[in-house]
Write a protein that holds these residues in place. Structure first.
Motif, PDB file in Angstrom:
ATOM      1  N   LYS A   1       0.848  -1.201   0.000  1.00 22.77           N
ATOM      2  CA  LYS A   1       0.000   0.000   0.000  1.00 22.77           C
ATOM      3  C   LYS A   1       0.882   1.248   0.000  1.00 22.77           C
ATOM      4  O   LYS A   1       0.661   2.187  -0.786  1.00 22.77           O
ATOM      5  N   LYS A   2       1.890   1.276   0.863  1.00 25.06           N
ATOM      6  CA  LYS A   2       2.801   2.422   0.919  1.00 25.06           C
ATOM      7  C   LYS A   2       3.548   2.579  -0.393  1.00 25.06           C
ATOM      8  O   LYS A   2       3.741   3.706  -0.884  1.00 25.06           O
ATOM      9  N   ALA A   3       3.980   1.471  -0.985  1.00 19.92           N
ATOM     10  CA  ALA A   3       4.702   1.536  -2.257  1.00 19.92           C
ATOM     11  C   ALA A   3       3.814   2.105  -3.357  1.00 19.92           C
ATOM     12  O   ALA A   3       4.269   2.892  -4.203  1.00 19.92           O
ATOM     13  N   PHE A   4       2.550   1.723  -3.351  1.00 16.96           N
ATOM     14  CA  PHE A   4       1.615   2.200  -4.368  1.00 16.96           C
ATOM     15  C   PHE A   4       1.438   3.713  -4.289  1.00 16.96           C
ATOM     16  O   PHE A   4       1.537   4.422  -5.305  1.00 16.96           O
ATOM     17  N   PHE A   5       1.199   4.222  -3.097  1.00 12.46           N
ATOM     18  CA  PHE A   5       0.970   5.667  -2.969  1.00 12.46           C
ATOM     19  C   PHE A   5       2.251   6.464  -3.195  1.00 12.46           C
ATOM     20  O   PHE A   5       2.190   7.620  -3.636  1.00 12.46           O
ATOM     21  N   LYS A   6       3.389   5.853  -2.952  1.00 17.31           N
ATOM     22  CA  LYS A   6       4.661   6.502  -3.298  1.00 17.31           C
ATOM     23  C   LYS A   6       4.760   6.642  -4.820  1.00 17.31           C
ATOM     24  O   LYS A   6       5.213   7.678  -5.330  1.00 17.31           O
ATOM     25  N   ASP A   7       4.331   5.631  -5.559  1.00 16.19           N
ATOM     26  CA  ASP A   7       4.318   5.704  -7.026  1.00 16.19           C
ATOM     27  C   ASP A   7       3.377   6.802  -7.506  1.00 16.19           C
ATOM     28  O   ASP A   7       3.710   7.562  -8.426  1.00 16.19           O
ATOM     29  N   LEU A   8       2.191   6.886  -6.912  1.00 18.11           N
ATOM     30  CA  LEU A   8       1.234   7.918  -7.318  1.00 18.11           C
ATOM     31  C   LEU A   8       1.818   9.306  -7.104  1.00 18.11           C
ATOM     32  O   LEU A   8       1.690  10.191  -7.963  1.00 18.11           O
ATOM     33  N   GLU A   9       2.472   9.503  -5.975  1.00 17.99           N
ATOM     34  CA  GLU A   9       3.072  10.802  -5.680  1.00 17.99           C
ATOM     35  C   GLU A   9       4.162  11.139  -6.698  1.00 17.99           C
ATOM     36  O   GLU A   9       4.242  12.274  -7.187  1.00 17.99           O
ATOM     37  N   ALA A  10       4.991  10.148  -7.031  1.00 14.68           N
ATOM     38  CA  ALA A  10       6.076  10.381  -7.982  1.00 14.68           C
ATOM     39  C   ALA A  10       5.548  10.747  -9.359  1.00 14.68           C
ATOM     40  O   ALA A  10       6.179  11.502 -10.107  1.00 14.68           O
ATOM     41  N   LEU A  11       4.385  10.210  -9.719  1.00 15.00           N
ATOM     42  CA  LEU A  11       3.781  10.477 -11.022  1.00 15.00           C
ATOM     43  C   LEU A  11       2.906  11.727 -11.019  1.00 15.00           C
ATOM     44  O   LEU A  11       2.248  12.024 -12.010  1.00 15.00           O
ATOM     45  N   ASN A  12       2.896  12.437  -9.906  1.00 14.18           N
ATOM     46  CA  ASN A  12       2.091  13.655  -9.744  1.00 14.18           C
ATOM     47  C   ASN A  12       0.602  13.365  -9.958  1.00 14.18           C
ATOM     48  O   ASN A  12      -0.134  14.164 -10.534  1.00 14.18           O
TER      49      ASN A  12
END
Length: 489
Positions: free
Chosen positions: A106-117
């Protein structure tokens, strides 16, 4: 009043004027991840599409309430209630508990979303926190006469649903004619699906809850119905997801939701994103042929290079992935970044990134944009209005930035406004200067790499590229020679 917009509705198989149920308020539900593995870049293409949709709706003047689920409950590796439990499979392979697996990914997923703006949804709902909502919905479906019990499980009876399959265009009779061999002997029909599993499905299931039907866990499809209805009501505007969800997951969601509510039309517009294709095959975790965002970053790409790559194809068109295509996207994005930086460096009044200043103190507000900038903004908006034609809209962004006859404040104001949809962060980009010592070191390494390439020592050339990347320097090979830029990765 919001601006007019047309969207392709999977349910009716046509472009339709967008008319929300409640004036300018839009209820938007987007299917989220099952957190047992990293999201692959094919998954992330879908989330970028959904972000573009939410941004476009807001750009057009709608008030959007976006809800996304996170599936942290064990579910099967096959949409049709077959295969292995995803959470158990991940836990076994990684030697962790199912709860640890869910929290980590879950944390990894939201980190990806943040990186992709990608803008965060207004409501993020975890499946494990809504089990009672799912049980309550199953009880409603059961009371309406659409279920049966067999082998300890509660099944939805598709024979009771007269328009089952309407989303995919395959009605119940067609589905039955082409049905595969029944694996679950408890099913009356191969397309029936489980609403609630008991212990009978797996001997060592870790995630179990008490229910009227015994201790067990919910089927996959019920969670999206229960959580979307909890936060958006029994009828709402838009439901999104990948094209692979049409035939089974979204079809089953419609059947169970409308059974519970007395056949009230549940969702007005269904939007689906197409696959990302890798070597003529869709990217999938089950086949092992998938790339993650971290893979791209490790190879020297900025996450926004991938976002820009996705902007180059319409969301309903398959997108062929290759590193050559990603290289071209990176080059295009960096070109845009350089042009925006040059504009701001040439005109000091545009250098601020303060949101209040951008709202009108140093650049015009949207209402104050006039002349050629306004014409290009109008073209940008018109293409977005035709089912989110982002590739054409991006072309207008390019034309605006190249247009020499537009005053700098007007140009920058329009670029900032367009980027509200594109999400590439141009308004806040800042130049990063290399200190003289590092600059000298970088240029020496680039020269060493060029010498290695001339010797055809490509292994050494790749090592130097990686060494530069670790220093935060992105290297790009062009016909006129190598170009480099310092970026935050």
């Amino acid at each position: 009043m919001p601006l007019p917009l047309r969207l392709f509705n999977t349910l009716t198989r046509g472009n339709e004027p967008f008319e929300p149920l409640n004036d300018d308020r839009v209820g938007l539900y987007t299917c989220g991840p099952t957190v047992y593995q990293y999201a692959h870049i094919g998954n992330l293409r879908t989330y970028i599409f959904e972000d573009l949709l939410a941004r476009t709706l807001r750009f057009f003047g709608y008030q959007v309430k976006q809800v996304m689920n996170v599936t942290d409950v064990g579910h099967l590796t096959d949409d049709a209630d077959q295969g292995e439990d995803k959470m158990l499979k991940g836990a076994r392979e990684q030697r962790k508990s199912v709860w640890e697996i869910a929290e980590f990914y879950k944390k990894a997923f939201f980190k990806d979303l943040e990186a992709l703006n990608i803008s965060m949804p207004d409501i993020i709902c975890m499946a494990t926190e809504h089990i009672q909502d799912m049980i309550d919905l199953i009880l409603r479906i059961e009371k309406a006469g659409f279920t049966y019990r067999a082998g300890g499980n509660v099944y939805f009876d598709v024979a009771k649903s007269s328009d089952y399959g309407k989303l995919s265009g395959q009605m119940r009779e067609d589905l039955k004619a082409g049905a595969r061999i029944v694996v679950d002997v408890n099913k009356r029909n191969p397309h029936d699906f489980v609403l609630w599993f008991t212990r009978s499905k797996f001997e060592h299931q870790s995630m179990l809850w008490d229910s009227p039907w015994g201790r067990g866990y919910p089927g996959w499809h019920i969670e999206c119905s229960a959580m979307s209805m909890k936060y958006l009501g029994e009828q709402f505007d838009i439901h999104c997801g990948g094209i692979d969800h049409v035939a089974v997951h979204h079809t089953n969601e419609i059947a169970q939701s409308e059974a519970a509510t007395g056949k009230k039309p549940w969702v007005k517009y269904w939007l689906h994103g197409e696959f990302l294709v890798l070597a003529r095959e869709k990217m999938a975790k089950s086949s092992g042929n998938f790339l993650t965002l971290s893979t791209l970053v490790d190879r020297g790409y900025d996450p926004l290079d991938y976002r820009y790559f996705c902007l180059g194809a319409h969301y309903r068109s398959p997108l062929q992935f290759s590193f050559e295509a990603l290289d071209a996207a990176r080059s295009g994005r960096l070109n845009l970044v350089e042009r925006v930086l040059r504009l701001r460096q040439d005109h000091p009044q545009l250098k601020t990134t303060d949101s209040a200043a951008l709202a009108g103190e140093t650049v015009p507000s949207p209402e104050e944009i006039t002349g050629k900038a306004a014409d290009l903004m109008r073209s940008f908006r018109n293409d977005l209005a035709e089912d989110l034609n982002v590739p054409k809209a991006l072309a207008w962004f390019w034309e605006l930035i190249k247009e020499e006859g537009v005053p700098p404040e007007q140009k920058f104001g329009a670029l900032v406004e367009m980027d509200r949809v594109l999400g590439l962060g141009f308004a806040s980009v800042e130049p990063e200067e290399l200190d003289p010592q590092l600059k000298e070191e970088v240029e020496a390494l680039i020269e060493q790499r060029e010498q290695a390439r001339r010797r055809r020592d490509y292994g050494r050339a790749d090592e130097i590229r990686d060494q530069l990347r670790r220093k935060g320097v992105v290297l790009e090979d062009t016909p006129s020679g190598p170009r480099w830029k310092k970026e935050k990765l």
